[in-house]
Write an enzyme that holds these catalytic residues in place. Structure first.
Site, mmCIF file in Angstrom:
data_model
loop_
_atom_site.group_PDB
_atom_site.id
_atom_site.type_symbol
_atom_site.label_atom_id
_atom_site.label_comp_id
_atom_site.label_asym_id
_atom_site.label_seq_id
_atom_site.Cartn_x
_atom_site.Cartn_y
_atom_site.Cartn_z
ATOM 1 N N THR A 182 0.877 -1.178 0.000
ATOM 2 C CA THR A 182 0.000 0.000 0.000
ATOM 3 C C THR A 182 0.899 1.208 0.000
ATOM 4 O OG1 THR A 182 -1.730 -1.083 1.286
ATOM 5 C CG2 THR A 182 -1.556 1.301 1.562
ATOM 6 N N ARG A 210 -14.011 -7.948 0.090
ATOM 7 C CA ARG A 210 -13.099 -7.742 1.233
ATOM 8 C C ARG A 210 -12.586 -6.282 1.245
ATOM 9 N NH1 ARG A 210 -7.457 -6.076 2.048
ATOM 10 N NH2 ARG A 210 -6.708 -7.096 3.915
ATOM 11 N N VAL A 211 -12.629 -5.692 2.427
ATOM 12 C CA VAL A 211 -12.065 -4.358 2.629
ATOM 13 C C VAL A 211 -11.009 -4.480 3.716
ATOM 14 C CG1 VAL A 211 -12.580 -2.030 3.478
ATOM 15 C CG2 VAL A 211 -14.163 -3.144 1.891
ATOM 16 N N GLY A 212 -9.871 -3.877 3.486
ATOM 17 C CA GLY A 212 -8.789 -3.967 4.468
ATOM 18 C C GLY A 212 -8.753 -2.760 5.391
ATOM 19 N N ASP A 213 -7.571 -2.522 5.932
ATOM 20 C CA ASP A 213 -7.397 -1.405 6.873
ATOM 21 C C ASP A 213 -7.237 -0.055 6.183
ATOM 22 O OD1 ASP A 213 -4.951 -2.423 5.778
ATOM 23 O OD2 ASP A 213 -3.853 -1.168 7.203
ATOM 24 N N GLY A 236 -4.058 -6.225 6.471
ATOM 25 C CA GLY A 236 -5.069 -5.277 6.940
ATOM 26 C C GLY A 236 -5.900 -5.801 8.087
HETATM 27 N N1 ASP Z 1 -2.976 -3.134 4.189
HETATM 28 C C1 ASP Z 1 -3.386 -3.525 2.861
HETATM 29 C C2 ASP Z 1 -4.620 -4.354 2.956
HETATM 30 O O1 ASP Z 1 -4.706 -5.175 3.857
HETATM 31 C C3 ASP Z 1 -2.365 -4.252 2.107
HETATM 32 C C4 ASP Z 1 -0.934 -3.842 2.342
HETATM 33 O O2 ASP Z 1 -0.639 -2.744 2.698
HETATM 34 O O3 ASP Z 1 -0.042 -4.647 2.197
HETATM 35 O O4 ASP Z 1 -5.466 -4.244 2.119
#
Ligand code: ASP
Length: 321
Positions: A182, A210-213, A236
């Site tokens: 990211t 799916r939604v991450g952080d 995430g």
């Molecule tokens: N944090 C991001 C997610 O989980 C991916 C990443 O930064 O590696 O979507």
């Protein structure tokens, strides 16, 4: 603003946070940086250079972070952010992004498809709507109404990688320390104001929806103009469960340096979760312009630019390399 006022303003902001942070501020004395920008990973170097066009000429940190991360969103060769991002397991590139300014205002989009610059949609949500977060079809609708153009984000290279993955995967999302990244960027401008931006296509071959952080305020990004800013990269789900970036900023409020705060947040994750298969990297900047990072596995680095320096900094890690 004159340097002395700038320093006074910062010290003024620190009084009342805690005795510890106040005494640290006194120790640091005049070691204040001018504008500074840091961003995750080595691809942050080119994003920082773009952000510096604004920071270096006295512009606002919010404009700088938006402009900086847009470069990576448009890079077709970067398979973890924006166009060219690896798709989910059903073949859709879905994007998450958020932005925060010096007033504590925030905007975010999640599960957004077919828009090259989710960060700019997030900024528009922040500035032109009464909301903080728009998701999926609603976020797309808002983007199109606001003049953003629809564009296919799946490149031939990413489609080919997904087709290869499908052959062996049994349609199972995988979690490992390789299949993500990211850009999180945090900056302080010449007025001492902090902002941050975070944008990603998330985990490769994740479940659809799916939604991450990264689009979640307090998880992938947090900015408190009195204290500092933090951003996260890596798995995430682990960052969401610990409100990672908010935690880092709150630890800095208690007097920890950026690196110490990132380390403490990593230790909390390492204590409760099986971290063997995933990476987390936190990156932080405090109100004095000091920066620091910490990660679980060796390999995380961040890009730094200020008026004297432009360099890639290796993060210390919980597991030693
Ligand atoms: N944090 C991001 C997610 O989980 C991916 C990443 O930064 O590696 O979507």
């Amino acid at each position: 603003m004159e340097r002395r006022n700038f320093i006074n303003k910062i010290y003024g902001g620190l009084v009342g946070t805690s005795l510890l942070s106040f005494s640290r501020a006194r120790e640091v004395g005049e070691m204040l940086n001018g504008p500074v920008v840091v961003s995750t990973w080595d691809f942050g170097m080119v994003a920082n250079a773009e952000a510096w066009k604004i920071l270096g000429s006295g512009g606002r940190s919010l404009d700088a972070v938006e402009k900086g991360v847009r470069i990576i969103e448009s890079d077709v060769n970067n398979q973890t952010v924006g166009i060219g991002g690896l798709p989910d397991r059903d073949g859709y590139v879905t994007l998450d992004a958020c932005i925060m300014d010096e007033t504590g205002n925030a905007g975010s989009v999640s599960f957004l498809q077919d828009i090259e610059h989710p960060i700019s949609v997030a900024r528009k949500v922040m500035e032109d709507t009464p909301h903080v977060m728009l998701a999926g079809a609603g976020a797309l609708q808002y983007a199109l109404e606001s003049g953003f153009e629809k564009k296919s984000l799946l490149t031939d290279k990413s489609k080919a990688a997904w087709e290869k993955w499908k052959k062996k995967s049994d349609y199972k999302p995988i979690i490992n320390i390789e299949n993500h990244d990211t850009i999180g960027m945090i900056a302080m401008d010449s007025q001492g104001q902090l902002s941050g931006a975070c944008t990603t296509s998330g985990l490769a071959y994740k479940m659809h929806g799916r939604v991450g952080d990264s689009p979640v305020i307090g998880a992938g990004l947090y900015v408190d103009n009195e204290v500092g800013a933090a951003t996260a990269t890596g798995m995430g789900e682990a960052v969401l469960k610990t409100c990672g970036s908010f935690l880092v900023v709150e630890l800095m409020r208690q007097g920890l340096s950026p690196e110490q705060a990132c380390k403490e947040a990593v230790l909390r994750i390492a204590k409760k979760q099986n971290y063997n298969d995933f990476q987390i990297g936190f990156l932080a900047l405090n109100k004095r312009g000091e920066t620091g990072a910490y990660c679980i596995h060796p390999g995380f680095n961040y890009s730094l630019k200020d008026s004297k320096n432009e360099r890639l900094v290796k993060s210390k890690s919980y597991i030693k390399g």
